[in-house]
Design a protein around this motif. Structure first.
Motif, short mmCIF file in Angstrom:
data_model
loop_
_atom_site.label_atom_id
_atom_site.label_comp_id
_atom_site.label_asym_id
_atom_site.label_seq_id
_atom_site.Cartn_x
_atom_site.Cartn_y
_atom_site.Cartn_z
N HIS C 211 0.83 -1.20 0.00
CA HIS C 211 0.00 0.00 0.00
C HIS C 211 0.86 1.25 0.00
N TRP C 212 1.91 1.23 0.83
CA TRP C 212 2.74 2.43 0.95
C TRP C 212 3.35 2.81 -0.38
N ARG C 213 3.80 1.76 -1.10
CA ARG C 213 4.44 2.01 -2.38
C ARG C 213 3.43 2.61 -3.37
N ILE C 214 2.23 2.09 -3.33
CA ILE C 214 1.20 2.62 -4.22
C ILE C 214 0.89 4.08 -3.87
N ILE C 215 0.76 4.31 -2.58
CA ILE C 215 0.50 5.69 -2.15
C ILE C 215 1.63 6.60 -2.61
N TRP C 216 2.82 6.12 -2.40
CA TRP C 216 3.98 6.95 -2.67
C TRP C 216 4.18 7.17 -4.16
N ARG C 217 4.09 6.09 -4.95
CA ARG C 217 4.41 6.17 -6.37
C ARG C 217 3.27 6.78 -7.19
N HIS C 218 2.06 6.44 -6.83
CA HIS C 218 0.97 6.80 -7.74
C HIS C 218 0.02 7.85 -7.19
N ILE C 219 -0.21 7.78 -5.92
CA ILE C 219 -1.25 8.68 -5.41
C ILE C 219 -0.70 10.06 -5.10
N ILE C 220 0.37 10.13 -4.33
CA ILE C 220 0.92 11.43 -3.95
C ILE C 220 1.22 12.31 -5.18
N PRO C 221 1.94 11.78 -6.18
CA PRO C 221 2.23 12.67 -7.31
C PRO C 221 0.97 13.20 -7.97
N ASN C 222 -0.08 12.45 -7.89
CA ASN C 222 -1.29 12.87 -8.57
C ASN C 222 -2.15 13.86 -7.78
N ILE C 223 -2.03 13.81 -6.48
CA ILE C 223 -2.87 14.77 -5.74
C ILE C 223 -2.12 16.05 -5.44
N ILE C 224 -0.80 16.03 -5.56
CA ILE C 224 -0.05 17.19 -5.09
C ILE C 224 -0.34 18.42 -5.93
N GLY C 225 -0.61 18.23 -7.22
CA GLY C 225 -0.92 19.37 -8.06
C GLY C 225 -2.15 20.12 -7.59
N PRO C 226 -3.29 19.44 -7.57
CA PRO C 226 -4.52 20.12 -7.12
C PRO C 226 -4.38 20.68 -5.71
N VAL C 227 -3.64 19.98 -4.85
CA VAL C 227 -3.49 20.46 -3.47
C VAL C 227 -2.76 21.80 -3.45
N ILE C 228 -1.67 21.87 -4.21
CA ILE C 228 -0.92 23.13 -4.23
C ILE C 228 -1.78 24.24 -4.82
N VAL C 229 -2.46 23.92 -5.88
CA VAL C 229 -3.30 24.93 -6.51
C VAL C 229 -4.37 25.43 -5.54
N TYR C 230 -5.01 24.47 -4.89
CA TYR C 230 -6.06 24.91 -3.98
C TYR C 230 -5.49 25.70 -2.82
N SER C 231 -4.29 25.34 -2.40
CA SER C 231 -3.66 26.06 -1.28
C SER C 231 -3.39 27.51 -1.62
N THR C 232 -2.91 27.74 -2.85
CA THR C 232 -2.63 29.13 -3.20
C THR C 232 -3.93 29.94 -3.22
N LEU C 233 -5.04 29.24 -3.39
CA LEU C 233 -6.31 29.96 -3.35
C LEU C 233 -6.79 30.14 -1.91
N THR C 234 -6.34 29.28 -1.03
CA THR C 234 -6.76 29.38 0.37
C THR C 234 -6.04 30.52 1.09
N ILE C 235 -4.78 30.72 0.74
CA ILE C 235 -4.00 31.75 1.45
C ILE C 235 -4.69 33.12 1.46
N PRO C 236 -5.10 33.63 0.29
CA PRO C 236 -5.76 34.95 0.32
C PRO C 236 -7.01 34.95 1.20
N VAL C 237 -7.74 33.85 1.14
CA VAL C 237 -8.97 33.77 1.93
C VAL C 237 -8.63 33.89 3.42
N VAL C 238 -7.59 33.18 3.84
CA VAL C 238 -7.21 33.20 5.25
C VAL C 238 -6.70 34.57 5.67
#
Lengths: 305, 575, 309
Positions: C211-238
């Motif tokens: 599971h860890w390898r799957i999370i590390w190899r496939h899942i993290i790289p795929n969610i990090i983009g949207p997460v960063i994008v959404y974060s830059t939108l959260t900062i101004p709101v905060v």
């Protein structure tokens, strides 16, 4: 579909219970009580007051008493506004907030969507950049700055509206606009984003290849999908606008509900706090449901059962 | 809303009083009619043209929405602005001097020992529904005020009545034991526990006002009787509209015994919490009077007045019966040391603070009691500025206490509630202490109710405080600091002080009594559990149109009074 | 008042495979990053935004060395002075140097922006990832709970918390962050769900990849983009939320300042000492602009589809 709606509406019950419980104990954990004032009253008089408002009972008992009252649809009497019931306060102030909210929503949608579409109609051009810059300005100016500026310009310099309170319906335009501007900016960005996403998709390319005009494509295909992000923002935005804003209602001195959300907490007006928060929660659930239904309409891939 | 113009053209020099205008003063008075340019100073001016009756509509800003309009239960200044126009007590206020003048009572006698008051009620006093007022209405109201079930916060105002405290605290159950009796329909006899020299001031305070038994009973005792449409009152005005957070509308009471004196045809009381909005509203012509003036605007108003001294200036400033001070927590170091308290107290440059921060021309406080307390005067010792000698003394005191140049001084903070003025004062005082004593004091800002709680539990080192006198008597200020007094909140205790205050309460001879208070305040100012900062002034913006029409007096421009009573009965609007 | 700011609902949440994932699979995680970075570098506005933010952070860090005035020291005799001369941005009504207060205020505002967003990221990503990855009944319960949480007036709770516990700056970070994670959780969950159901992931699981390898190899790289994008939108709101709390007097404790408290102070002085409003508003506005440019740039850079146009 109907089952889905009923299930969502039934959600109100756990939501209300959760909100009521957390707010109740949070409020009572706050130092001070509804009858504290600069002039400290003697313990005997305090005891009289506590007895009258059942504040001398154990917290658990007060909580049960409240839930019991709530179950019968009674939100209780306000502590701060002597002899007014919370039901009455919400009933008389919500229409004002809702009116301002509707005006705000109108401004937010009309300005926001048109700016967004305008920007997206030619991505990465000067009109795109300038429209988005404008939207950003709208987001980054807090409403407590925009409000007084508006009053200064439109009410004092131009004399078009009342500064404080409202005597005519038109006096609600300025507060509505102040509230709408910020949300307009959000809608503009979301619309532009949504449309630019759709434009890249195959079926639009196909339509272009088929030789359909840009306007037709925009109206027939792009808008429907492109408005999805804006639609999902509509729920929270509409709720926030309809229930009123503390800042806008304080600055324009409107007798709306928005002021009470914070003021009642500051006054330790326990019942009014609870009433406002519960009312808001119900409204959020309903709005979110409406938005999800609109979503299903706009996006055929989304189905509910 | 009519257009208010703030220029001198309102006063038409030499104009005759138009015939259709309200005629409220005799010809000779009109000849002497005055338009004061400065508060209190009357300069000769020509006749004033008053607005027509239907335009006699006054708009007043009143801060936060009032909590309650029940005279027996209400507390607070905005509430008093409403209630004192709706109701009238046995005695009323003189609008300028605040002296007790006949209200519902036409005359009264005081027994030789000062403990029995006999009031003779006027026979033409009526409720706004036409019902006559009798002595029994007062007996009912006062009994209601002390009844524990009523839970009135101001019940203690009636503790000087015989059995007042006993009934309120539940040790006596019989309401009829209260020291107030109706001898007949129009004679009221009041028995006090001890002589109360300011009792006639108390009877003009709203806790002592009559309340309509026949109406309250109709609503079975719940507060709905105070709503517009339900409420019946006995003052110059009646309540005609009350829309929460929008406005309260008063209209003249047709059954008021002195209804000829009332010139206004309506008063709108607007709850406007935001000071900036209130000010803007005034300049847009929506208000004739504000409750406050934004601090940051004061210099420009003063400048304007300096540049153009002959024109009318709406910025009004009146002395006020209140003191702004800092409490020290005397129960723990470092402020359990009198020397430290004194060093901190004398190193506040009060004049600088007033000139640069608070700006409302407050009076630097040289002691706790403000001027205007019924002949009481105390030779205060605190200075307005910090002279070299004072500075040296303060530094010497700190050295003696073990903190030379602030070395080793523990961390202390000024506690204040969230409000711009308090913040600025604390910032300025902090700077003064840093510069003169070398002590770095922190600021601690809490929301109002939390602040009250922290102060009450004495979890502070220094705390900002203020006190507004209820009635013009030193007792209202000095009995605050008796040992364990509910409003002491400094931990300070002094037996001699307690004894003097107690003795003063039982002394009816005016001079001897004031002397006792003087001795008490000497102790207080020597021990300094508090650092008096300034004596409040009351500031507001008032339109040039607002005039005071007082019987047997020349018409004058608006003029405030020491406890901020707004008695609209005497108000009229010029054209 | 209640700003349930959200809701850049994951575009592909409604179902259907996202192009983004297919590309992510084709190109290994690392080269995806290089691609993104190259695309970002080409976006002039985004680079300008990034540089400006770095500069602003630097200025805030070096604040004590940059200004000869203290943010706290009042000079009553000086009082309010217009910009120019010794005080570049003028002084406030207590004679405090506005430039110094702006520089120190940037510390609080930026810290609130970044830390509160980090808090929301931590909560949102873990909640969303757990819900999406475990799936089944856990997912159902967690998503129902999320729906319920959406109905809570969080901003109101933040206000009550600030009232009860005073102006504790750490509490402020946590409270503001805790308000903003709901949408983040939904985005992450949608993303995780769609990746997890890919055939190759299922295949990997059957051949015994951990599971860890799957999370590390496939899942993290795929969610990090949207997460960063959404974060830059959260900062101004905060950052704006903090300004709103400052307007209520619930912001940072004086004499410390944030841009929010400076703006709140300046509003009253709008007509008399306009510089007290103009400089802090301008600082806030430019920083938010920069953040938004960076956010937009990141979104486009992280979306491989953008490159095909």
């Amino acid at each position: 579909m109907l089952g889905y709606i009923i299930r969502r509406l039934l959600q109100v019950i756990p939501v209300l219970w959760l909100v009521a419980t957390s707010t109740f104990f949070l409020m009572h954990a706050a130092p001070g009580g509804p009858f504290d004032s600069e002039r400290q009253i003697s313990a005997e008089i305090q005891a009289n007051i506590n007895a009258r408002y059942h504040l001398d009972e154990p917290l658990g008992k007060q909580y049960l008493r409240y839930l019991q009252m709530l179950a019968s649809g009674d939100l209780g009497p306000s502590f701060r506004y002597a002899d007014r019931s919370v039901n009455e306060i919400i009933a008389t102030t919500f229409p004002v907030s809702a009116m301002v909210g509707l005006i705000g929503l109108f401004f937010a949608l009309s300005i926001g969507l048109s700016t967004g579409i305008f920007a997206a109609s030619k991505l990465n051009s000067w009109r795109d950049y300038s429209a988005m810059l404008l939207a950003l300005l709208g987001i980054s100016l807090p409403s407590f700055v925009v409000g007084p500026l508006m009053i200064l310009l439109f009410s004092i310099k131009l004399g078009w509206f009342s500064v404080s309170g409202y005597n005519r319906l038109q006096d609600l335009l300025l507060p509505g606009l102040t509230m709408g501007i910020m949300y307009a900016a959000f809608f503009a960005r979301l619309t532009r984003g949504g449309i630019s996403e759709i434009i890249r998709q195959d079926f639009i390319r196909t339509a272009k290849a088929k030789g359909l005009s840009n306007t037709v494509i925009m109206l027939r295909h792009t808008l429907k999908g492109g408005l999805l992000p804006a639609t999902s923002f509509l729920g929270p935005a509409a709720t926030a606008m309809l229930t009123g804003s503390l800042v806008v209602e304080t600055i324009f001195n409107l007798p709306g509900l928005g002021r009470f959300f914070v003021q009642s907490a500051l006054n330790r007006d326990y019942t009014l706090v609870m009433g406002c928060v519960l009312f808001l929660a119900v409204l959020i659930v309903i709005m979110n449901l409406l938005v999800d239904l609109a979503y299903a309409f706009l996006d055929p891939r989304v189905t509910y059962d | 809303m009519q257009d208010l113009v703030f220029s001198s053209r309102i006063i038409k020099y030499g104009a005759l009083l138009a015939l259709h205008a309200l005629v409220f003063t005799s010809a000779s008075t009109i000849a002497r009619a005055a338009g004061a340019t400065q508060p209190g100073r009357i300069s000769p001016a020509p006749a004033i043209q008053f607005a027509e009756a239907k335009e006699q509509i006054l708009h007043v800003g009143n801060g936060a929405e009032i909590k309650d309009a029940d005279p027996t239960k209400a507390t607070g200044i905005p509430e008093s602005h409403v209630i004192e126009n709706l109701f009238e007590g046995l005695t009323a206020h003189d609008p300028l001097t605040l002296a007790a003048i006949p209200g519902v009572a036409q005359s009264w006698q005081i027994s030789a020992d000062g403990k029995i008051y006999t009031f003779h009620l006027r026979k033409n006093a009526r409720w706004s529904d036409g019902t006559g007022i009798t002595a029994r209405d007062f007996v009912y109201s006062w009994q209601r005020a002390v009844a524990p079930e009523t839970a009135s916060e101001y019940a203690y105002q009636l503790y000087c009545l015989k059995n007042g405290k006993e009934i309120n605290t539940g040790t006596t159950k019989d309401l009829n034991a209260l020291g107030v009796k109706a001898l007949d329909d129009y004679t009221l006899e009041v028995s006090l526990n001890h002589p109360v020299p300011y009792f006639l001031h108390l009877t003009s305070f709203h806790t002592y006002f009559p309340t309509p038994q026949h109406v309250i009973k109709k609503f079975s005792g719940n507060g709905e009787w105070t709503r517009a449409g339900n409420m019946v009152s006995n003052g110059p005005f009646k309540l005609s509209e009350w829309i929460l957070n929008k406005h309260i509308k008063l209209e003249p009471n047709p059954y008021y015994w002195d209804k000829e004196a009332v010139k206004l045809s309506a008063v709108y009381i607007h709850p406007i919490e935001n000071v900036d909005t209130e000010e803007k509203s005034f300049w847009a012509g929506e208000l004739h009077m504000t409750l406050q003036v934004p601090l940051i605007k004061v210099p420009s108003y003063l400048d304007e007045a300096r540049k153009n001294p002959r024109a009318y200036h709406p910025y009004k400033m009146e002395p006020y019966l209140g003191t702004y001070f800092y409490r020290f927590n005397t129960s723990k170091p470092p402020f359990n040391d009198k020397r430290v308290r004194r060093a901190f107290t004398i190193s506040i440059n009060r004049q600088l603070l007033i000139d640069k921060v608070t700006r409302h021309h407050e009076i630097p406080a040289d002691s706790l009691c403000p001027p205007g307390l019924d002949g009481y005067d105390f030779p205060g010792t605190l200075q307005a500025t910090v002279s070299k000698e004072t500075l040296a003394e303060a530094q010497e005191l700190m050295s003696q206490a073990g903190y030379p140049h602030g070395k080793g001084f523990p961390n202390v903070s000024i506690l204040y509630n969230t409000l711009d003025n308090h913040k600025k004062i604390a910032l300025a005082v902090r700077q003064m202490w840093k510069d003169s004593l070398g002590v770095e004091v922190g600021l601690f800002n809490q929301e109002w109710k939390v602040y009250l709680d922290t102060q009450r539990k004495m979890q502070y080192e220094i705390s900002r405080a203020g006190w507004i006198g209820d009635y013009p008597d030193p007792n209202t200020f000095l009995d605050m600091f008796v040992t364990n007094g509910a409003n002491n909140q400094t931990g300070w205790a002094n037996k001699e002080y307690d004894r003097l205050i107690e003795q003063a309460a039982n002394t009816s001879e005016h001079k001897a009594r004031l002397d006792l208070f003087r001795q008490a305040e000497t102790i207080l100012m020597d021990e300094l559990p508090i650092a008096p900062v300034y004596i409040h002034t009351n500031t507001r913006l008032v339109s040039e149109k607002v005039k005071l029409v007082i019987p047997h007096e020349p018409v004058r421009s608006w003029h405030g009074n020491l406890t901020d009573r707004l008695l609209f009965k005497y108000y009229a609007l010029a054209k | 008042m209640i700003k349930q700011k959200t809701t850049f609902v994951a575009e592909n949440e409604g179902g259907g495979p996202s192009r983004r994932d297919l590309f992510a699979d084709a190109a290994a995680g690392r080269s995806l990053w290089q691609d993104s970075w190259r695309r970002l570098a080409q976006n002039k506005l985004a680079v300008a935004g990034l540089l400006y933010l770095l500069l602003q952070c630097l200025l805030a860090l070096l604040a004590p060395y940059l200004s000869s005035y203290s943010y706290a020291d009042a000079d009553l005799l000086l009082g309010p002075t217009p910009p120019g001369g010794e005080h570049l941005c003028g002084t406030d009504d207590l004679g405090r140097d506005i430039l110094a207060r702006l520089l120190f205020g940037a510390r609080i505002s930026l810290a609130v922006g970044f830390l509160a967003t980090a808090v929301s990221m931590v909560i949102g990503v873990s909640y969303g990832a757990i819900s999406g990855y475990l799936g089944g009944r856990v997912d159902t319960v967690m998503m129902r709970l999320l729906e319920v949480l959406y109905a809570l007036p969080f901003t109101f709770f933040v206000i009550i918390l600030m009232v009860i516990f005073g102006r504790n700056i750490y509490l402020l970070f946590i409270a503001l962050g805790a308000v903003q994670w709901l949408t983040m959780a939904r985005i992450v969950r949608g993303q995780v769900l769609s990746i997890k159901n890919r055939e190759y992931v299922e295949a990997a699981l059957t051949i015994g990849v951990s599971h860890w390898r799957i999370i590390w190899r496939h899942i993290i790289p795929n969610i990090i983009g949207p997460v960063i994008v959404y974060s830059t939108l959260t900062i101004p709101v905060v950052v704006l939320e903090e300004a709103f709390l400052s307007f209520l007097g619930l912001g940072v404790q004086e004499p410390m300042a944030s841009w929010g408290t400076l703006i709140a102070d300046g509003v009253g002085a709008m007509e008399t000492y306009p510089w007290m409003l103009i400089f802090p508003s301008f600082s806030l506005m430019v920083a938010l602009l920069a953040l938004n440019f960076l956010g937009d740039g990141l979104r486009e850079a992280m979306d491989p589809q953008a490159g095909l146009d």
